[in-house]
Design a protein around this motif. Structure first.
Motif, PDB file in Angstrom:
ATOM      1  N   THR C  89       0.834  -1.205   0.000  1.00 43.19           N
ATOM      2  CA  THR C  89       0.000   0.000   0.000  1.00 43.19           C
ATOM      3  C   THR C  89       0.870   1.257   0.000  1.00 43.19           C
ATOM      4  O   THR C  89       2.071   1.215   0.207  1.00 43.19           O
ATOM      5  N   VAL C  90       0.206   2.371  -0.235  1.00 40.34           N
ATOM      6  CA  VAL C  90       0.874   3.668  -0.204  1.00 40.34           C
ATOM      7  C   VAL C  90       1.577   3.856   1.137  1.00 40.34           C
ATOM      8  O   VAL C  90       2.752   4.211   1.196  1.00 40.34           O
ATOM      9  N   LEU C  91       0.852   3.561   2.215  1.00 40.06           N
ATOM     10  CA  LEU C  91       1.416   3.766   3.547  1.00 40.06           C
ATOM     11  C   LEU C  91       2.655   2.901   3.771  1.00 40.06           C
ATOM     12  O   LEU C  91       3.674   3.365   4.276  1.00 40.06           O
ATOM     13  N   VAL C  98      11.798   3.732   7.789  1.00 35.37           N
ATOM     14  CA  VAL C  98      11.708   4.657   8.927  1.00 35.37           C
ATOM     15  C   VAL C  98      10.517   4.278   9.808  1.00 35.37           C
ATOM     16  O   VAL C  98       9.680   5.099  10.153  1.00 35.37           O
ATOM     17  N   GLU C  99      10.450   2.982  10.157  1.00 32.66           N
ATOM     18  CA  GLU C  99       9.241   2.496  10.819  1.00 32.66           C
ATOM     19  C   GLU C  99       9.183   2.814  12.309  1.00 32.66           C
ATOM     20  O   GLU C  99       8.129   2.731  12.919  1.00 32.66           O
ATOM     21  N   GLU C 100      10.317   3.146  12.902  1.00 36.19           N
ATOM     22  CA  GLU C 100      10.364   3.595  14.299  1.00 36.19           C
ATOM     23  C   GLU C 100      10.232   2.513  15.359  1.00 36.19           C
ATOM     24  O   GLU C 100      10.892   2.562  16.379  1.00 36.19           O
ATOM     25  N   ALA C 109       1.843   6.277  11.699  1.00 34.63           N
ATOM     26  CA  ALA C 109       2.399   6.592  10.394  1.00 34.63           C
ATOM     27  C   ALA C 109       1.344   7.256   9.506  1.00 34.63           C
ATOM     28  O   ALA C 109       1.626   8.213   8.793  1.00 34.63           O
ATOM     29  N   ARG C 110       0.138   6.732   9.593  1.00 35.56           N
ATOM     30  CA  ARG C 110      -0.945   7.282   8.780  1.00 35.56           C
ATOM     31  C   ARG C 110      -1.179   8.752   9.136  1.00 35.56           C
ATOM     32  O   ARG C 110      -1.335   9.605   8.261  1.00 35.56           O
ATOM     33  N   LYS C 111      -1.171   9.014  10.433  1.00 35.84           N
ATOM     34  CA  LYS C 111      -1.396  10.382  10.906  1.00 35.84           C
ATOM     35  C   LYS C 111      -0.333  11.326  10.332  1.00 35.84           C
ATOM     36  O   LYS C 111      -0.650  12.401   9.826  1.00 35.84           O
ATOM     37  N   LYS C 112       0.915  10.847  10.417  1.00 37.38           N
ATOM     38  CA  LYS C 112       2.007  11.690   9.931  1.00 37.38           C
ATOM     39  C   LYS C 112       1.870  11.915   8.424  1.00 37.38           C
ATOM     40  O   LYS C 112       2.031  13.032   7.935  1.00 37.38           O
ATOM     41  N   LEU C 113       1.537  10.846   7.713  1.00 37.72           N
ATOM     42  CA  LEU C 113       1.406  10.954   6.262  1.00 37.72           C
ATOM     43  C   LEU C 113       0.292  11.931   5.902  1.00 37.72           C
ATOM     44  O   LEU C 113       0.455  12.802   5.042  1.00 37.72           O
ATOM     45  N   LEU C 114      -0.849  11.799   6.593  1.00 32.73           N
ATOM     46  CA  LEU C 114      -1.980  12.673   6.279  1.00 32.73           C
ATOM     47  C   LEU C 114      -1.629  14.133   6.568  1.00 32.73           C
ATOM     48  O   LEU C 114      -2.039  15.029   5.824  1.00 32.73           O
ATOM     49  N   ARG C 115      -0.857  14.328   7.621  1.00 29.55           N
ATOM     50  CA  ARG C 115      -0.459  15.697   7.944  1.00 29.55           C
ATOM     51  C   ARG C 115       0.407  16.274   6.823  1.00 29.55           C
ATOM     52  O   ARG C 115       0.223  17.417   6.391  1.00 29.55           O
ATOM     53  N   PRO C 126      -3.879   6.558   1.707  1.00 29.77           N
ATOM     54  CA  PRO C 126      -2.796   5.752   2.289  1.00 29.77           C
ATOM     55  C   PRO C 126      -2.996   4.257   2.104  1.00 29.77           C
ATOM     56  O   PRO C 126      -2.029   3.501   2.136  1.00 29.77           O
ATOM     57  N   ASP C 127      -4.221   3.805   1.933  1.00 34.15           N
ATOM     58  CA  ASP C 127      -4.468   2.367   1.857  1.00 34.15           C
ATOM     59  C   ASP C 127      -4.566   1.839   0.433  1.00 34.15           C
ATOM     60  O   ASP C 127      -4.805   0.661   0.217  1.00 34.15           O
TER      61      ASP C 127
END
Lengths: 316, 353, 494
Positions: C89-91, C98-100, C109-115, C126-127
């Motif tokens: 997926t995109v995410l 950089v998965e942390e 991760a989704r939150k950061k990407l959306l921001r 993202p999905d």
């Protein structure tokens, strides 16, 4: 006649045997799935299993310690896997040929070491194998208890490993990296994932699985080492990897079917039922070939499979 | 940390390519000294008994020739297939197919005279092996099914097919072992040298080496199969019917392996049994690689392996090294050869950082 | 980057190249194919190690031993060929590396990407699986990937090569937003127009060396062009009067899907007449490859017919096309046109090895093969160590000459050439152009498929434009106008 055969005892026995006989194949399949997900096809599996079977057996023969045998089998498998990784990952040699080379080498080496240690006695030496562990309470459940919860410790471990491998591959950082390395090594490299190291780790972990799968045969299912103890189970695991679409749950499912057919034909034989049991043994191979036709051209084949990864190939 | 880089090197002169297999053999024998020493063997004694056992007298030498014939055939089978990138790992099964065919005809057509029966068996055995190899080739060309895995799996299908025959219709009456009745005398390969097992299949194998060499280098088909192996896309672009080339290659490849099976039944065992082959089909892969897929190279590699196999028996008796050393040597030979081939095209650069 | 040098075997790809980049600017790295742009950027990105020179990031000398180091220094590279995993997926594609945490924290991760999507106005689900994305969206994903890593410097390697003009506009908007937020961009291209439009400064590379540096506002296209190629741009070659005769190649209503099952050629019909060059223009990836593959007989179209010299030829058969005497110059000479591991001689007979006198009754004729190969090498001046030399030892231009020789030696009446000068240096390019025009004046009908619009204008007598598998328009060269053709290329009919 049918009624006489399909008694409760028979069915619990059959289920129990199915779980037992599928254990080494499930283990080997899980190892091969991890390996192939990272983009390496390890055809050294058959020889690596034999090597694990030999080393595990000889260790236990010498020390009397079964778990030490399992541990040494895992290490033996990892050693051969490391060799595989040097050839196929770091040197980038053909994965097909390297793997077959490992199988040939390991088969010769296993027999060589075995003969070196035990000589050529008329009666092959044996060890006291693992005994089934009945899980308190659960094993008392009628029908299910004796078949599911009276197994070898290695069988329980194998069943725990199935979801663990699945969680690792799909829910963890390491799993995402492994899958990316297998699908698009260049992409992985550009985000700072060490492709060859990741592949090596996967191959080596897979090797440990193969080694233990081999040792299960000599330390649990049987109690001696024979030249043909693996009997193609490694190739079956390769087949189950494909059959299961590189998915641990489905791969284990396939291995279970194989274990069932094997257990069923053995029971029938021992009951004196005149079945062409070789025809039975042929079925899983034929089914796998049909499955291969089915999956041909599907996207789930790791796209980087069989392709060595080298950085400095061309200039831009 | 030390990092490794693999870089393409400039093409090496032609003679290097010829020297490589010989160098690989030398290195292999050096490496094999390790397990021999480990087994407590005396190196000088081990290697001298190895070579004496294989070449030292008339009997041993002829025996080495006898053992080389199935290895040449399976080696050729694999090399011919690999050259066209048909990854035939199934020579073992194709050998069984040929052996089964030989046994069936040898048992059920006892009335025919030898000069008809033997060629009839050879042709049928060739076809049986060839058609068995054509199955994965068909799957590859039709549905792009990976040939490595299918050829490998079909070996086991064939083993179990043979098992069901040997425990069923082909089982010798009164026997409880998986073993067929003897084939007719007329089906035996003629022996060429008295007091030995030097049979007609041996010069035939060497003749086939020359025939395959001729096909490879002088015929349109040889050009096409090489092209398909090197770049199937370009071959198709050039108007070559690539599917047909792969199928024909498989047919010939499997046929050669089938002939190896015929030889084992008609010149060595005279019965069909489960262990008719000690893995000749798999060893053929190593031989093909060691021979650099060239027919002459295959013949030399097969002869080398035959020396190792025959000599290992003597070495085992004289120097106390388990006979399975031959398997170790074969595996090491393959890996050394692979690494040498790599080094002939690439350089390894170590870097310290 | 100071005096960076990079070698491959004995080829020097970058020779003491210096490049400076300041925050908030777009530097265009301009140069022809093979000028060393991509190599230089791969060095900057830590993918290749430099053989000489220095790398300074924020004034500090740095050594990148892998892309990881570069990423940590805030450098991201967007490759010409996307580095994405289609089955994920995109995410997943964004967070890899950089998965942390040990267990993937998708929610975070989704939150950061959306921001980030919000911040830069780049919106993607993202999905969504990457294989479902269009090319422009994949590029957005690559940019998001870089931003997710908090990159300050973005290297973009020919980002517009795969985009249609409208998508290019969108990309430029995005780039302007990025620069406005303080990011710096290195923009690699050989398209002068785009360089003028987007960059603040231009650095020109030629044969692996710095040749010039200009402020974009102080230069113009002609100057950049001559800096890039080292002399004035190619002149339109002497064409001679166009006197087209009978149609030699006719196709009608061709339909085909590409390898991923998406419609690629959608009802294409045209004629090529003797003595003319018909140019097929278009942004790459609009069905030109598939069209050429149909004409070469490599793929079977869903529908459609083909006539050569007035005779119906079965579609989908290389053999039939070869037999009817069509010269075929494929787009990818290395993977389609040649056996790289075989000799010059063996490559010369690829198409003639089944016909007399090269072979007879299934046996190859050594003498005939050698004399044929020798005459090919001679008449096309192929530079090689003899006909036994493996073709992989030849340079790119000579590889193309091997193909030209093989295809053109029998004076064909139809020539189909797909991207015949891609990746060649100027000298080889001019040679190929001259050969095409020679064929035309000998009376052959030439079909030239090229995504290099200059080349199309240089050689064609008539131009058709492909967009999404359809022919958007046709014009003859006298009435051809770049603006109109540009519109057709972006799908606007006029």
């Amino acid at each position: 006649m049918i009624g006489e055969i399909f008694t409760v005892t028979f069915i619990t026995g059959l289920i129990g045997a199915t779980l037992r006989m599928s254990t080494p194949i499930i283990l080997a399949t899980l190892g091969e799935i991890i390996t192939e997900r990272s983009g390496v096809l390890n055809l050294g599996i058959e020889g690596t299993m034999l090597f694990g079977a030999a080393i595990g057996f000889l260790t236990t023969l010498a020390t009397g310690n079964l778990w030490l045998g399992v541990l040494m089998a895992a290490l033996a498998g990892m050693l051969l896997a490391l060799l595989m990784s040097v050839l196929a990952v770091y040197l980038g040699l053909s994965q097909h040929v390297s793997g077959l080379g490992i199988t040939l080498f390991a088969s010769g080496l296993s027999m060589f070491i075995y003969r070196l240690v035990v000589g050529s006695p008329t009666i092959p030496p044996t060890v006291t194998p693992f005994t089934p562990v009945a899980i308190p309470l659960l094993s008392k459940i009628p029908l299910i208890g004796p078949s599911f919860f009276n197994q070898y410790a290695l069988t329980y471990i194998t069943w725990i490993l199935i979801p663990l491998v699945s969680i690792f591959l799909f829910k963890t950082r390491g799993g995402l990296r492994v899958r990316t390395v297998g699908q698009n090594p260049f992409a992985a490299d550009t985000v700072g994932v060490n492709v060859n190291l990741t592949r090596t780790l996967c191959v080596v972990v897979g090797g440990a699985f193969f080694g233990v799968a081999g040792a299960f045969l000599t330390l649990a299912q049987q109690n001696m080492f024979l030249m043909d103890v693996i009997g193609g189970r490694g190739w079956i695991a390769i087949a189950m990897t494909i059959f299961g679409n590189w998915n641990p749950l489905a791969g284990a499912g396939g291995a279970l079917i194989f274990g069932f057919l094997d257990a069923f034909q053995l029971r029938m034989q021992s009951l004196g039922v005149n079945l062409p049991f070789h025809v039975f043994l042929m079925i899983p191979y034929l089914v796998t070939i049909l499955a291969l036709i089915g999956v041909s051209g599907k996207a789930s084949v790791p796209a980087g499979l069989l392709k060595p990864y080298r950085r400095e190939e061309k200039g831009g | 940390m030390i990092s490794m880089n693999i870089v393409k090197r400039k093409p090496l002169p032609h003679w290097v390519r010829i020297v490589i297999p010989f160098a690989a053999v030398v290195i292999t024998l050096l490496l094999a000294a390790i397990p021999i020493l480990f087994a407590g063997g005396n190196l000088g004694k081990a290697y001298s008994s190895l070579f004496y056992g294989a070449l030292g007298n008339r009997f041993n030498l002829l025996e080495t020739f006898v053992k080389s014939s199935p290895l040449i055939l399976t080696g050729l089978a694999v090399a011919f297939a690999f050259r066209a990138r048909f990854w035939n790992i199934g020579a073992e099964g194709q050998l069984f197919a040929g052996a089964i065919m030989a046994a069936v005809i040898g048992i059920y057509f006892p009335g025919l005279p030898p000069y008809i029966l033997v060629p009839f068996i050879m042709v049928s055995g060739f076809l049986a092996g060839g058609l068995w190899a054509a199955v994965p080739a068909f799957l590859k060309t039709k549905w792009k099914v990976d040939d490595v895995v299918t050829t490998l799996l079909l070996n086991y299908v064939m083993i179990h097919l043979m098992g069901s025959l040997l425990f069923g219709p082909l089982q010798a009456p009164g026997s409880s072992w998986p073993r067929s009745s003897a084939i007719a005398d007329a089906a035996h390969y003629p022996m060429l040298i008295a007091r030995s097992r030097f049979h007609i299949g041996i010069p035939l194998a060497f003749a086939l080496v020359l025939i395959i060499w001729f096909i490879n280098s002088k015929t349109v088909f040889g050009y096409q199969s090489k092209g398909v192996g090197i770049n199937i896309r370009a071959a198709a672009f050039g108007g070559i019917n690539t599917n047909m080339v792969i199928l024909k290659t498989a047919l010939i490849s499997g046929g050669l392996a089938g002939l190896a099976g015929v030889g084992e039944v008609c010149a060595i065992q005279y019965h069909l049994l489960m262990d008719i082959s000690p893995g000749y089909g798999y060893t053929g892969i190593v031989i093909a690689m060691l021979g650099n897929l060239h027919p002459i190279g295959v013949a030399l590699a097969a002869f080398f392996f035959s020396i190792i196999n025959v000599g290992a028996q003597t070495m085992s008796r004289m120097a106390g090294v388990p006979v399975y050393i031959s398997g170790v040597i074969e595996g090491v030979a393959l890996m050394v050869m692979l690494i040498f081939l790599l080094l002939s095209e690439y350089k390894i650069r170590w870097k310290r950082s | 980057m100071r005096e960076v040098t990079k070698r491959f075997l004995d080829v020097v790809a970058n020779d003491s190249v210096t490049l400076e980049l300041f925050p908030g600017e777009v530097v265009a790295l301009l140069g022809e194919n093979g000028a060393g742009k991509t190599t230089l950027m791969n060095v900057l990105f830590g993918y290749y190690q430099l053989d000489g020179g220095k790398l300074l990031v924020r004034g500090k000398e740095t050594v990148f031993s892998s892309p990881k180091d570069a990423i940590e220094s805030g450098i991201a590279m967007i490759h010409q060929h996307f580095t994405l995993v289609p089955s994920q997926t995109v995410l997943e594609n964004v967070m890899i590396g950089v998965e942390e945490s040990f267990f993937l924290n998708m929610a975070k991760a989704r939150k950061k990407l959306l921001r980030i999507e919000e911040q830069f106005g780049l919106y993607l689900d993202p999905d969504a699986y990457v294989w479902t994305l269009a090319i422009g969206e994949k590029q957005k994903l690559e940019i998001l990937k870089a931003l997710y890593r908090e990159a300050e410097i973005l290297i973009m390697d020919e980002p517009t090569a795969v985009l249609a003009p409208t998508e290019t506009k969108e990309l430029f908007e995005t780039l302007k937003t990025l620069v406005a937020r303080g990011k710096s961009i290195i923009f690699i291209s050989h398209h002068l127009q785009e360089v003028m439009e987007i960059s603040d400064r231009v650095i020109v590379l030629r044969n692996g060396r710095n040749v010039a540096e200009r402020k974009t506002s102080e230069t113009a296209i002609p100057e950049l062009a001559s800096l890039m190629v080292g002399r004035e741009l190619l002149e339109r070659l002497e064409h001679g009067e166009s006197s087209p005769g009978e149609p030699v190649l006719e196709v009608a209503d061709l339909h085909a899907k590409n390898s991923r099952g998406i419609k690629a050629v959608d009802g294409v019909s045209f004629q090529v007449r003797e003595g003319e060059v018909l140019g097929v223009a278009g942004v790459s990836g609009n069905g030109q490859t598939e069209l050429s593959e149909i004409l070469f007989g490599q793929i079977v179209p869903e529908r459609g017919s083909m006539k050569i010299l007035g005779k119906e030829v079965p579609v989908g058969s290389s053999k039939a096309v070869i037999k009817s005497g069509v010269a075929r110059i494929p787009e990818d000479r290395i993977s389609t046109g040649l056996f790289m591991d075989l000799s010059v001689k063996e490559n010369m007979i690829l198409e003639s090895h089944v016909s007399e006198p090269i072979s007879r009754n299934g046996l190859l004729n050594k003498q005939e093969i050698e004399s044929f190969a020798l005459s090919c090498v001679k008449s096309f001046q192929v530079k090689t160590d003899g006909i036994e030399a493996p073709v992989k030892s030849l340079s790119g231009g000579n590889l193309q000459k091997v193909i030209l020789a093989r295809e053109l030696v029998g004076d064909p009446k139809v020539v189909v050439a797909c991207q015949p000068t891609r990746g060649l240096d100027v000298g080889a390019m001019e040679y190929v152009h001259q050969v095409m025009l020679d064929e035309r004046s000998k009376g052959a009908g030439v079909l030239l498929i090229s995504d290099d619009l200059d080349e199309i204008f240089l050689l064609s007598d008539r131009i058709i434009v492909m967009y999404q598998g359809k022919i958007m328009g046709e014009t003859d060269i006298e009435h051809a106008d770049r603006d109109k053709i540009g519109l057709w290329m972006s799908g606007v009919a006029s």
